[in-house]
Enzyme design. Structure first.
Site, PDB file in Angstrom:
ATOM      1  N   GLY A 101     -13.613 -16.140   0.133  1.00 17.95           N
ATOM      2  CA  GLY A 101     -12.733 -15.446   0.847  1.00 17.95           C
ATOM      3  C   GLY A 101     -11.412 -15.627   0.099  1.00 17.95           C
ATOM      4  N   SER A 102     -10.470 -14.445   0.639  1.00 19.76           N
ATOM      5  CA  SER A 102      -9.386 -14.346  -0.025  1.00 19.76           C
ATOM      6  C   SER A 102      -8.247 -15.493   0.214  1.00 19.76           C
ATOM      7  CB  SER A 102      -8.499 -12.951   0.530  1.00 19.76           C
ATOM      8  OG  SER A 102      -9.135 -11.920   0.328  1.00 19.76           O
ATOM      9  N   PRO A 103      -7.284 -15.603  -0.752  1.00 20.11           N
ATOM     10  CA  PRO A 103      -6.381 -16.840  -0.462  1.00 20.11           C
ATOM     11  C   PRO A 103      -5.632 -16.781   1.031  1.00 20.11           C
ATOM     12  CG  PRO A 103      -5.851 -15.976  -2.702  1.00 20.11           C
ATOM     13  CD  PRO A 103      -6.991 -15.072  -1.843  1.00 20.11           C
ATOM     14  N   GLY A 104      -5.645 -18.046   1.562  1.00 23.00           N
ATOM     15  CA  GLY A 104      -5.011 -18.160   2.672  1.00 23.00           C
ATOM     16  C   GLY A 104      -5.931 -17.942   3.999  1.00 23.00           C
ATOM     17  N   GLY A 154      -8.347 -19.920   5.146  1.00 20.64           N
ATOM     18  CA  GLY A 154      -8.642 -20.916   5.908  1.00 20.64           C
ATOM     19  C   GLY A 154      -9.865 -21.623   5.393  1.00 20.64           C
ATOM     20  N   THR A 207     -10.392 -24.124   3.288  1.00 19.44           N
ATOM     21  CA  THR A 207     -10.238 -25.681   3.231  1.00 19.44           C
ATOM     22  C   THR A 207     -10.157 -26.141   4.923  1.00 19.44           C
ATOM     23  OG1 THR A 207      -9.000 -25.407   1.183  1.00 19.44           O
ATOM     24  CG2 THR A 207      -8.605 -27.506   2.549  1.00 19.44           C
ATOM     25  N   GLU A 251      14.841   7.284   0.512  1.00 16.38           N
ATOM     26  CA  GLU A 251      14.078   6.668   1.632  1.00 16.38           C
ATOM     27  C   GLU A 251      13.633   7.867   2.483  1.00 16.38           C
ATOM     28  OE1 GLU A 251      12.629   4.112   0.866  1.00 16.38           O
ATOM     29  OE2 GLU A 251      14.010   3.404  -0.862  1.00 16.38           O
ATOM     30  N   HIS A 306      10.704   9.865   1.319  1.00 17.60           N
ATOM     31  CA  HIS A 306       9.569   9.064   1.679  1.00 17.60           C
ATOM     32  C   HIS A 306       9.014   9.412   3.210  1.00 17.60           C
ATOM     33  CE1 HIS A 306       8.870   7.246  -2.159  1.00 17.60           C
ATOM     34  NE2 HIS A 306       9.807   6.347  -2.156  1.00 17.60           N
ATOM     35  N   ASP A 366       7.450   3.774  -7.313  1.00 23.42           N
ATOM     36  CA  ASP A 366       6.640   4.923  -6.693  1.00 23.42           C
ATOM     37  C   ASP A 366       5.543   5.355  -7.764  1.00 23.42           C
ATOM     38  OD1 ASP A 366       8.399   4.526  -4.833  1.00 23.42           O
ATOM     39  OD2 ASP A 366       9.450   5.972  -5.108  1.00 23.42           O
TER      40      ASP A 366
END
Length: 649
Positions: free
Chosen positions: A207-210, A212, A214, A430, A433, A507
């Site tokens: 899984g991706s870091p963070g 859970g 561990t 901005e 955008h 951008d």
């Protein structure tokens, strides 16, 4: 997280060493004091016969008698000393008869023990030092002994370090259910063995870091209540050849003594990468360690009752022999939580925080797509810290909103002084955008737009998807390209070609990367077709490096032309929108100069009604007359919130 056999409390090795060396130092001081020269008696040295005569004549006033020396004072105040002669039994009778005031006692008894101690102390000291050094060399612990670098560094976790159960793990129900079977195996192995089932030898958490991984491994041990050894993949590898393999053997020896048990290897990709891809030949230290791990997990010796759980966020780099059944029997994907998972994770972390009545975890979960469990824990913590700084007793929804903006967009840089021209340039950038985003149907809704500097950006437009997205369509990618180019186009329309700033660098980078992936990885170019022209490479190129698989000159030229075409199409779409709606561009930019930060709802209201319904709004319409003054070119402004990753600010 262990069984009833509570491990013995280990003394602090630093304190133990301090006491040992302190004892040696005190022993040396004692030896020096004992052997440090003779104690010279004070006064004039006289013969023993002379001393006897002076006693009989009454010339001695006071005497101190020791086993070896007699010291004292004569009647005229003169000090004297005399070597005592053994066998004079009448000395004390003569002193009594002459009325001499004397102290001390005759040399008897305990003197012998003191002499023995003095003579044997050097030998005892040498033996003690030798014993201490030998024990350090032969010590069985990992890093404690001088020769212990070949021992395992695996640590045995106990309930003293905090027992974690599945109740503390939320948002990853599928992964938890898959690992629940391992817990059932450890609790009641006969239930499965009578049907011919065998306990899994290993589970790989991916899984991706963070997310859970561990925490999930600790919850398995907490539920099963078995010994839980934890070690990092980097703890195996040292500069000495063979140390990693030795540590693997020692780790499994410790695990066999505590079976049934769980061994958790965090970041196993540090030692389990593809063999043959590293620098050096196949006999290097890392590959020897991996070979020993493969043998221990599924070799000739059966390691019954030992379950290996490993975690990694790079399963693609692991050696295939490590992933086969019989070693890691199952691979458990620990994903980024969806909205329901985020709500459950927030509920777990909010138990420790006093909440105000207006806090709604569901609302916070909807506004945090793409957040991992660690991100959500950090969000709750940031909200609690903000409430503490504001001297509040409860954490309200406002603190969670401010903490979310801080995590997603960065900290406000209120101390940064910007000129009016810079503010105006940022506001139109901005606004460009935001206006293109409003006119692109496939674009995500605007969450917030601001010209307050945050992090490394001077301004930002943050968009959030309406729901969790697991794939992206072609129309959405073209919309994102147009929105990315909106800021640069707005600068050129309002301030002219020569006044375009460097603020659009982020951008342009985003748009170029997106177009490159569309052409080379996702098959979204009609000219090149649905082929992969670029893939990630490992080995010497390192993690994240890419290499084109079809490297012909004509193909590369066509790829570059298609990337340029896609970005320029986005530029043209943004230019058409902003040219047709220049009046709305002025209106939105002036509103941002007036209020600095606008929410998505306020931007929609402004575009619809031409005014804002908020307490601090001025009476009458917002002035839209632009000033075409010069602007100072600047760098560092980012296209905030328009990245594909919802949390990417």
């Amino acid at each position: 997280m262990s069984d009833n056999r509570e491990p013995e409390e280990q003394p602090n090795p630093w304190m133990k060493s301090l006491f040992v060396w302190g004892g040696i130092f005190l022993a040396l001081l004692l030896a020096v004091s004992m052997f440090g020269g003779s104690r010279e008696a004070p006064g004039t040295t006289i013969a023993y016969s002379d001393f006897k005569e002076r006693v009989e004549s009454g010339a001695v006033e006071q005497a101190a008698i020791s086993p070896d020396v007699i010291t004292g004072t004569l009647g005229n105040g003169e000090r004297f000393s005399v070597q005592r002669v053994e066998g004079d039994d009448r000395l004390f009778e003569q002193l009594d008869a002459a009325g001499v005031d004397y102290t001390g006692e005759p040399a008897e008894g305990g003197n012998v023990l003191l002499m023995i101690l003095i003579q044997t102390l050097p030998f005892l000291l040498i033996l003690g030092i030798a014993f201490f050094a030998l024990r350090q060399v032969q010590k069985g612990g990992g890093a404690g002994g001088a020769m212990g670098f070949g021992k395992s560094k695996a640590k045995l976790l106990t309930e003293k370090q905090g027992r974690v159960t599945f109740e503390d793990v939320a948002g990853i129900d599928e992964a938890r259910e898959e690992l629940q079977e391992i817990v059932e195996f450890l609790k009641d192995p006969q239930r499965f063995s009578k049907l011919g089932g065998q306990i899994p030898k290993g589970a790989l958490l991916v899984g991706s870091p963070g997310t859970g991984k561990t925490l999930l491994a600790r919850a398995i041990a907490g539920e099963a209540r078995v010994p839980f050894f934890t070690i990092s993949g980097s703890d195996f590898v040292e500069m000495f050849v063979g140390v990693g393999a030795s540590r693997v053997r020692d780790m499994f020896e410790q695990a066999k003594k505590n079976a049934p048990c769980i061994v958790f290897i965090d970041e196993i990709d540090a030692v389990g990468r593809h063999r043959g891809n590293g620098i050096g030949n196949s006999n290097d230290e890392r590959e020897q360690t991996l070979n020993q791990l493969l043998v221990e997990m599924d070799g000739f010796e059966a390691n019954e009752g030992i379950i290996i759980i490993a975690a990694t966020n790079r399963p693609d780099v692991l050696d295939p022999a490590l992933l086969r059944p019989g070693r890691f029997d199952r691979q458990v994907v620990v994903p980024i939580p969806d909205i329901d998972g985020r709500e459950k994770i927030l509920a777990v972390h909010m138990k420790k925080v006093p909440l105000a009545p207006d806090v709604n975890p569901r609302t916070i979960a909807r506004g945090t797509p793409g957040f991992s469990g660690a991100d959500l824990a950090n969000l709750v913590n940031e909200a609690a810290l903000l409430a503490a700084r504001r001297n509040k007793r409860l954490v309200a929804m406002q603190e969670f909103e401010d903490a979310k903006d801080k995590v997603m967009m960065g900290t406000e840089r209120k101390s940064m002084v910007m000129t009016e021209d810079e503010k105006k340039m940022t506001a139109y950038h901005e606004a460009g955008h935001a206006l293109v985003s409003l006119n692109e149907p496939a674009s995500d809704p605007i969450h917030k737009a601001t010209i307050i500097p945050r992090g490394r950006a001077l301004g930002m437009v943050m968009r959030l998807p309406e729901r969790d997205n697991y794939s992206y369509h072609r129309d959405k990618m073209h919309a994102n390209l147009a929105v990315a180019m909106g800021g640069r186009v707005a600068e050129e329309i309002i301030f002219g070609h020569d006044k375009v700033s460097s603020g659009a660098s982020g951008d342009i980078q985003y748009a170029t990367d997106l177009a490159k992936n569309m052409v080379t990885k996702w098959g979204m170019s009609d000219k090149l077709g649905p082929l992969m022209y670029e893939q990630s490479q490992e080995g010497y190129l390192g993690m994240g490096a890419t290499q084109r698989t079809m490297s012909g000159a004509d193909t590369n030229k066509l790829i570059d032309a298609e990337i340029k075409r896609l970005v320029e199409e986005g530029l043209k779409r943004a230019n058409d929108i902003l040219t047709d709606q220049e009046d709305k561009l002025h209106l939105l930019a002036q509103a941002m100069l007036e209020y600095e930060t606008l929410t998505g709802e306020e931007i929609n209201q402004l575009m619809k009604d031409g005014k804002l319904d908020r307490p601090d709004a001025p009476s009458g319409p917002i002035p839209v007359a632009p000033s075409h003054g010069s602007a100072v070119p600047k760098a560092g402004r980012r296209f905030g919130g328009d990245n594909e990753a919802p949390q990417g600010a």
